[in-house]
Design an enzyme around this catalytic site. Structure first.
Site, PDB file in Angstrom:
ATOM      1  N   ARG A  40       0.863  -1.175   0.000  1.00 12.86           N
ATOM      2  CA  ARG A  40       0.000   0.000   0.000  1.00 12.86           C
ATOM      3  C   ARG A  40       0.896   1.220   0.000  1.00 12.86           C
ATOM      4  O   ARG A  40       1.821   1.310   0.807  1.00 12.86           O
ATOM      5  CB  ARG A  40      -0.899   0.003   1.241  1.00 12.86           C
ATOM      6  CG  ARG A  40      -1.943   1.100   1.251  1.00 12.86           C
ATOM      7  CD  ARG A  40      -2.799   1.018   2.509  1.00 12.86           C
ATOM      8  NE  ARG A  40      -2.080   1.500   3.686  1.00 12.86           N
ATOM      9  CZ  ARG A  40      -2.589   1.473   4.916  1.00 12.86           C
ATOM     10  NH1 ARG A  40      -3.764   0.938   5.135  1.00 12.86           N
ATOM     11  NH2 ARG A  40      -1.886   1.958   5.934  1.00 12.86           N
ATOM     12  N   SER A 109     -12.135  -5.235   0.236  1.00 15.32           N
ATOM     13  CA  SER A 109     -12.356  -4.662   1.565  1.00 15.32           C
ATOM     14  C   SER A 109     -13.847  -4.503   1.830  1.00 15.32           C
ATOM     15  O   SER A 109     -14.598  -4.046   0.965  1.00 15.32           O
ATOM     16  CB  SER A 109     -11.686  -3.285   1.684  1.00 15.32           C
ATOM     17  OG  SER A 109     -10.283  -3.402   1.696  1.00 15.32           O
ATOM     18  N   LYS A 138      -4.726   4.333   8.906  1.00 13.36           N
ATOM     19  CA  LYS A 138      -5.544   4.696   7.748  1.00 13.36           C
ATOM     20  C   LYS A 138      -6.431   5.870   8.162  1.00 13.36           C
ATOM     21  O   LYS A 138      -7.348   5.722   8.971  1.00 13.36           O
ATOM     22  CB  LYS A 138      -6.398   3.510   7.297  1.00 13.36           C
ATOM     23  CG  LYS A 138      -6.994   3.664   5.908  1.00 13.36           C
ATOM     24  CD  LYS A 138      -7.649   2.346   5.472  1.00 13.36           C
ATOM     25  CE  LYS A 138      -8.038   2.375   3.995  1.00 13.36           C
ATOM     26  NZ  LYS A 138      -9.112   3.310   3.695  1.00 13.36           N
TER      27      LYS A 138
END
Length: 211
Positions: A40, A109, A138
């Site tokens: 990521r 997700s 996040k």
């Protein structure tokens, strides 16, 4: 495709790799027990993301660990990754599957009950469910489900469920007991002074829950 095993799933994010380069941290984490890796990264710097993906592809391929890229299908294809992980605002899973083909990994997700309708076992290989607990890794994370909320949603998911969000060695066993097939972590390994030991501690906690 490398063997698919999302039991101890590392989300490698350069932003949280404070003790060394992302490549070295992932290699140490795999040595400690990580079974799958997702990259990521910064969506604004695709050249760096590609360089990181190529580096992690080499590390994971050598270890026989599955490697996916978050969101960026183009980066996943260019780096010869094993697949891609998409969120609710990313490329829809049907298109990701169409472009990747049937022999690649597609993860999805899910953050709440309303998103369960998007799970198609013919298109998706696993679901990343969470956040289970509040998380700082996040900034746009959905509200935490809690163990009870997480467990309730697990019952409706006909695929391996990888829990994410605020998971640490001290709560990993509880998450597994709540129904997780695997756990995903970011800072618990990436920001650890000893990524190998951090991965081993998480693996040990999970093993204890499964006995």
């Amino acid at each position: 495709m490398t063997a698919f095993n999302p039991a101890l799933y590392l989300v490698a994010d350069q932003q949280f790799c404070r003790q060394g380069g992302i490549e070295a941290i992932v290699a140490e984490a795999i040595a400690g027990g990580v079974t799958m890796v997702q990259l990521r990264g910064d969506r604004r710097d695709l050249r760096q993301l590609l360089a990181d993906a190529q580096a992690l592809r080499r590390v994971t391929a050598k270890a026989g660990v599955a490697f996916v890229v978050n969101d960026h299908l183009d980066i996943a294809l260019a780096a010869k990754a094993d697949g891609v992980h998409v969120g609710q605002a990313d490329m829809p899973a049907p298109f990701a599957r169409q472009l990747l083909g049937k022999n690649k990994i597609v993860g999805l997700s899910v953050t709440n009950a309303a998103e369960l309708v998007g799970i198609d076992p013919a298109l998706v290989d696993y679901v990343g469910l969470g956040p289970v607990f509040p998380t700082q890794s996040k900034i746009d994370a959905a509200p935490a489900l809690g163990l009870e909320g997480f467990s309730d949603l697990c019952r409706y998911i006909p695929l391996p469920v990888v829990a994410i969000g605020g998971i640490k060695p001290e709560n990993a066993a509880d998450v597994v007991a709540a129904g997780a097939d695997g756990i995903a972590v970011v800072s618990a390994i990436c920001s650890a002074a000893d990524p190998r030991a951090a991965a081993a501690a998480l693996a040990q906690s999970m093993a204890g829950a499964k006995k």
